[in-house]
Design a protein around this motif. Structure first.
Motif, PDB file in Angstrom:
ATOM      1  N   SER A   1       0.823  -1.208   0.000  1.00 13.38           N
ATOM      2  CA  SER A   1       0.000   0.000   0.000  1.00 13.38           C
ATOM      3  C   SER A   1       0.855   1.255   0.000  1.00 13.38           C
ATOM      4  CB  SER A   1      -0.937   0.009   1.215  1.00 13.38           C
ATOM      5  OG  SER A   1      -0.195   0.094   2.424  1.00 13.38           O
ATOM      6  N   SER A   2       2.143   1.122   0.373  1.00 18.20           N
ATOM      7  CA  SER A   2       3.042   2.273   0.314  1.00 18.20           C
ATOM      8  C   SER A   2       3.404   2.620  -1.126  1.00 18.20           C
ATOM      9  CB  SER A   2       4.324   1.989   1.108  1.00 18.20           C
ATOM     10  OG  SER A   2       4.032   1.802   2.465  1.00 18.20           O
ATOM     11  N   PHE A   3       3.213   1.672  -2.027  1.00 16.30           N
ATOM     12  CA  PHE A   3       3.596   1.898  -3.421  1.00 16.30           C
ATOM     13  C   PHE A   3       2.394   1.894  -4.356  1.00 16.30           C
ATOM     14  CE2 PHE A   3       5.608   1.057  -7.501  1.00 16.30           C
ATOM     15  CZ  PHE A   3       6.743   1.848  -7.435  1.00 16.30           C
ATOM     16  N   TYR A   4       1.459   0.970  -4.122  1.00 19.53           N
ATOM     17  CA  TYR A   4       0.281   0.874  -4.983  1.00 19.53           C
ATOM     18  C   TYR A   4      -0.844   1.753  -4.439  1.00 19.53           C
ATOM     19  CZ  TYR A   4       2.281  -3.086  -7.514  1.00 19.53           C
ATOM     20  OH  TYR A   4       3.085  -3.876  -8.292  1.00 19.53           O
ATOM     21  N   PRO A   5      -1.578   2.433  -5.316  1.00 23.76           N
ATOM     22  CA  PRO A   5      -2.656   3.320  -4.869  1.00 23.76           C
ATOM     23  C   PRO A   5      -3.909   2.538  -4.486  1.00 23.76           C
ATOM     24  CG  PRO A   5      -2.592   3.279  -7.252  1.00 23.76           C
ATOM     25  CD  PRO A   5      -1.431   2.440  -6.797  1.00 23.76           C
ATOM     26  N   SER A   6      -4.849   3.227  -3.859  1.00 28.41           N
ATOM     27  CA  SER A   6      -6.122   2.594  -3.496  1.00 28.41           C
ATOM     28  C   SER A   6      -6.886   2.159  -4.742  1.00 28.41           C
ATOM     29  CB  SER A   6      -6.978   3.565  -2.678  1.00 28.41           C
ATOM     30  OG  SER A   6      -6.305   3.968  -1.516  1.00 28.41           O
TER      31      SER A   6
ATOM     32  N   ASN B   1       1.340  15.581  -6.859  1.00 31.34           N
ATOM     33  CA  ASN B   1       0.333  14.979  -5.983  1.00 31.34           C
ATOM     34  C   ASN B   1       0.682  13.556  -5.555  1.00 31.34           C
ATOM     35  OD1 ASN B   1      -1.441  17.155  -5.866  1.00 31.34           O
ATOM     36  ND2 ASN B   1      -2.482  16.560  -7.756  1.00 31.34           N
ATOM     37  N   TYR B   2       1.775  13.016  -6.115  1.00 27.38           N
ATOM     38  CA  TYR B   2       2.088  11.608  -5.859  1.00 27.38           C
ATOM     39  C   TYR B   2       2.341  11.335  -4.373  1.00 27.38           C
ATOM     40  CZ  TYR B   2       4.188   6.997  -6.466  1.00 27.38           C
ATOM     41  OH  TYR B   2       4.478   5.655  -6.397  1.00 27.38           O
ATOM     42  N   ILE B   3       2.858  12.310  -3.664  1.00 28.95           N
ATOM     43  CA  ILE B   3       3.133  12.099  -2.236  1.00 28.95           C
ATOM     44  C   ILE B   3       1.861  11.923  -1.425  1.00 28.95           C
ATOM     45  CG2 ILE B   3       5.344  13.317  -2.306  1.00 28.95           C
ATOM     46  CD1 ILE B   3       3.910  15.772  -1.178  1.00 28.95           C
ATOM     47  N   TYR B   4       0.712  12.351  -1.975  1.00 22.14           N
ATOM     48  CA  TYR B   4      -0.572  12.177  -1.291  1.00 22.14           C
ATOM     49  C   TYR B   4      -1.256  10.866  -1.680  1.00 22.14           C
ATOM     50  CZ  TYR B   4       0.200  17.193  -0.754  1.00 22.14           C
ATOM     51  OH  TYR B   4       0.754  18.409  -0.474  1.00 22.14           O
ATOM     52  N   VAL B   5      -0.753  10.229  -2.735  1.00 23.85           N
ATOM     53  CA  VAL B   5      -1.355   8.990  -3.245  1.00 23.85           C
ATOM     54  C   VAL B   5      -0.607   7.767  -2.733  1.00 23.85           C
ATOM     55  CG1 VAL B   5      -1.815   7.667  -5.355  1.00 23.85           C
ATOM     56  CG2 VAL B   5      -2.302  10.111  -5.297  1.00 23.85           C
ATOM     57  N   SER B   6       0.708   7.889  -2.564  1.00 18.05           N
ATOM     58  CA  SER B   6       1.524   6.763  -2.103  1.00 18.05           C
ATOM     59  C   SER B   6       2.285   7.165  -0.850  1.00 18.05           C
ATOM     60  CB  SER B   6       2.500   6.323  -3.204  1.00 18.05           C
ATOM     61  OG  SER B   6       3.619   7.194  -3.223  1.00 18.05           O
ATOM     62  N   GLY B   7       2.926   6.169  -0.244  1.00 18.35           N
ATOM     63  CA  GLY B   7       3.703   6.439   0.964  1.00 18.35           C
ATOM     64  C   GLY B   7       5.197   6.381   0.729  1.00 18.35           C
TER      65      GLY B   7
ATOM     66  N   ARG C   1      17.767   7.202   2.513  1.00 20.71           N
ATOM     67  CA  ARG C   1      18.947   8.030   2.273  1.00 20.71           C
ATOM     68  C   ARG C   1      18.561   9.198   1.381  1.00 20.71           C
ATOM     69  NH1 ARG C   1      20.894   3.076   2.655  1.00 20.71           N
ATOM     70  NH2 ARG C   1      20.301   2.543   0.513  1.00 20.71           N
ATOM     71  N   GLY C   2      19.194  10.320   1.584  1.00 19.74           N
ATOM     72  CA  GLY C   2      18.911  11.481   0.760  1.00 19.74           C
ATOM     73  C   GLY C   2      17.539  12.060   1.063  1.00 19.74           C
ATOM     74  N   LYS C   3      16.859  12.534   0.029  1.00 23.58           N
ATOM     75  CA  LYS C   3      15.558  13.162   0.197  1.00 23.58           C
ATOM     76  C   LYS C   3      14.660  12.835  -0.995  1.00 23.58           C
ATOM     77  CE  LYS C   3      17.574  17.370  -1.757  1.00 23.58           C
ATOM     78  NZ  LYS C   3      17.879  18.805  -1.557  1.00 23.58           N
ATOM     79  N   TYR C   4      13.374  13.083  -0.806  1.00 19.71           N
ATOM     80  CA  TYR C   4      12.417  12.847  -1.891  1.00 19.71           C
ATOM     81  C   TYR C   4      12.328  14.122  -2.731  1.00 19.71           C
ATOM     82  CZ  TYR C   4       8.090  11.810  -4.379  1.00 19.71           C
ATOM     83  OH  TYR C   4       7.153  11.590  -5.362  1.00 19.71           O
ATOM     84  N   GLU C   5      12.940  14.091  -3.919  1.00 18.52           N
ATOM     85  CA  GLU C   5      12.881  15.203  -4.873  1.00 18.52           C
ATOM     86  C   GLU C   5      12.815  14.619  -6.274  1.00 18.52           C
ATOM     87  OE1 GLU C   5      12.520  18.266  -4.399  1.00 18.52           O
ATOM     88  OE2 GLU C   5      13.275  18.807  -2.412  1.00 18.52           O
ATOM     89  N   THR C   6      11.908  15.146  -7.101  1.00 15.54           N
ATOM     90  CA  THR C   6      11.822  14.692  -8.485  1.00 15.54           C
ATOM     91  C   THR C   6      12.177  15.781  -9.490  1.00 15.54           C
ATOM     92  OG1 THR C   6       9.449  15.216  -8.562  1.00 15.54           O
ATOM     93  CG2 THR C   6      10.066  12.959  -7.938  1.00 15.54           C
ATOM     94  N   MET C   7      12.155  17.021  -9.045  1.00 13.07           N
ATOM     95  CA  MET C   7      12.516  18.136  -9.930  1.00 13.07           C
ATOM     96  C   MET C   7      12.937  19.315  -9.063  1.00 13.07           C
ATOM     97  SD  MET C   7      12.596  19.022 -13.273  1.00 13.07           S
ATOM     98  CE  MET C   7      11.311  18.130 -14.188  1.00 13.07           C
ATOM     99  N   VAL C   8      14.122  19.854  -9.323  1.00 14.52           N
ATOM    100  CA  VAL C   8      14.622  21.015  -8.585  1.00 14.52           C
ATOM    101  C   VAL C   8      15.116  22.043  -9.598  1.00 14.52           C
ATOM    102  CG1 VAL C   8      16.319  21.873  -6.943  1.00 14.52           C
ATOM    103  CG2 VAL C   8      15.250  19.648  -6.569  1.00 14.52           C
ATOM    104  N   GLU C   9      14.461  23.197  -9.629  1.00 12.94           N
ATOM    105  CA  GLU C   9      14.827  24.292 -10.534  1.00 12.94           C
ATOM    106  C   GLU C   9      14.960  23.821 -11.977  1.00 12.94           C
ATOM    107  OE1 GLU C   9      18.353  26.025  -8.971  1.00 12.94           O
ATOM    108  OE2 GLU C   9      17.343  26.876  -7.202  1.00 12.94           O
TER     109      GLU C   9
END
Length: 407
Positions: free
Chosen positions: A56-61, A118-124, A131-139
């Motif tokens: 459930s942390s990866f697959y949506p409802s 919005n993906y952070i609200y759909v999955s865990g 390690r590191g941080k959750y980032e998909t696009m920076v500048e």
């Protein structure tokens, strides 16, 4: 009256001590079988819930996918209608595509998953960063969150995130005979973090921004591989699924989380039922002690049966008395077994007495989850076995003829 006779026969001292011993052996055998069945089914429940929580942390409802092909297109007006459906909280547009990743000139095949904000609200996934941080696009620069096992296999050093990963994906419309530079689109992304959920995901997936993948795959805004949806805590995924299917039509496939992992959950349920059947056979074997105990009790109480029949008791009444005796033995054994099984499960939940071997598991001890429906299933099974085991001795007692001797 039936239960009064059965209770008296159960507790009263018999003329032959062996009858008491066999009766209590029957109770103990049923108690041990009941406790074992309750504990093992609870452990299966614990593992099922653990796996479900990981997935459930990866697959949506709920997930919307194309009925045919690899892509879907949803108009902004359609997305607004989806957002307005009862039960829907958030949705995320996603694109999945296999790609070749090159880091320090070492190629690796992985699955790129492009997601929006919005993906952070759909999955865990964001909560599983190790390690590191959750980032998909920076500048405007695409970044990637790697599965922890994939990160290790590629030799990525998250402390040196300035070294890019080169991404190669098939160019749409390129023929099989095209030159490599003509058949592939390429670009770079920078490692941002690593997540650890489950091996299937940790070894394959890289999460990045959907715009990066759209550019690589020459896709238009609104085109996606799937729409992933989260629902309210107490909403029914089946109701949301039906509403979406009715709105979108048969060109789309709408799946719940269970259907997205149907084979996995089906295997787990099958294993649970197989274990239930095996342990039920153990209880059947234990019930043979009941047959011996009740048969000896029938012989012991021949005089009582004769007196009862002389007083007007018919065969069905005698039959019910000894059936009640069998149910009393089974029920008493089940009660002891449930108390024993419940106590062990509670101790395991609180203190983790029985540990899992190895160090690679997500939990240290066997997970346990007690379900009321398992209690009912086991109780009905034991009472059914007890009734079947007591049928032959009870029928024999009911058919006993009256033999009164004149003084």
């Amino acid at each position: 009256m039936i239960w009064q006779f059965a209770t008296r026969y159960f507790w009263a001292k018999k003329s032959t001590n062996a009858i008491n011993i066999i009766a209590w052996i029957s109770v103990c055998a049923i108690a041990v079988g009941t406790a074992a069945l309750f504990i093992i089914l609870s452990v299966f429940n614990g593992f099922s819930e653990l796996v479900a929580s990981l997935y459930s942390s990866f697959y949506p409802s709920v997930k919307v996918m194309p009925a045919q092909g690899k892509q879907i297109y949803l108009e902004p007006s359609t997305l607004r209608k989806i957002q307005a459906l009862p039960g829907v909280v958030h949705f995320s547009e996603v694109i999945e595509e296999k790609a070749v990743l090159s880091y320090n000139n070492e190629p690796t095949i992985a699955i790129l998953k492009g997601v929006d904000s919005n993906y952070i609200y759909v999955s865990g996934v964001k909560d599983k960063i190790v390690r590191g941080k959750y980032e998909t696009m920076v500048e405007g620069m695409p970044e990637g969150v790697f599965g922890s096992d994939l990160e290790g296999a590629m030799g990525i050093d998250m402390t040196r995130s300035d070294i890019p990963v080169t991404v190669y994906v098939p160019r749409p419309g390129a023929g099989a005979t095209a030159l490599p530079e003509e058949a592939l689109n390429s670009d770079v992304l920078f490692p941002a973090g690593a997540f650890a959920i489950q091996q299937d995901f940790n070894t394959q997936y890289v999460i990045t921004h959907i715009d990066f993948l759209r550019r690589l795959l020459s896709m238009q805004p609104g085109q996606m591989s799937a729409l992933e949806i989260s629902i309210r805590p107490h909403a029914s995924d089946r109701d949301v699924q039906k509403s979406l299917q009715l709105m979108l039509g048969n060109k789309f496939v709408v799946q719940t989380r269970f259907e997205q992992n149907q084979s996995l959950f089906a295997i787990m349920q099958t294993e649970k039922w197989v274990v239930y059947l095996i342990l039920s056979f153990v209880l059947v074997i234990a019930a043979f002690n009941m047959i011996g105990s009740l048969s000896m009790l029938v012989i012991e109480k021949q005089k009582d049966v004769t007196i009862l029949k002389a007083m007007g008791a018919n065969d069905p009444l005698i039959l019910r008395i000894f059936l009640a005796e069998g149910l009393l033995i089974a029920g008493f054994g089940a009660l002891i077994g449930f108390i024993l099984g419940f106590t062990i499960c509670v101790l395991q939940q609180r203190y983790g007495i029985l540990k899992l071997g190895g160090t690679s598991f997500l939990v240290d001890s066997f997970p346990v989850s007690m379900h009321f429906q398992d209690f009912l299933l086991i109780l009905m099974t034991i009472l059914g076995i007890g009734l079947a085991a007591s049928w032959y001795p009870a029928r024999r007692a009911a058919r006993q003829s009256i033999e009164l001797k004149a003084s």
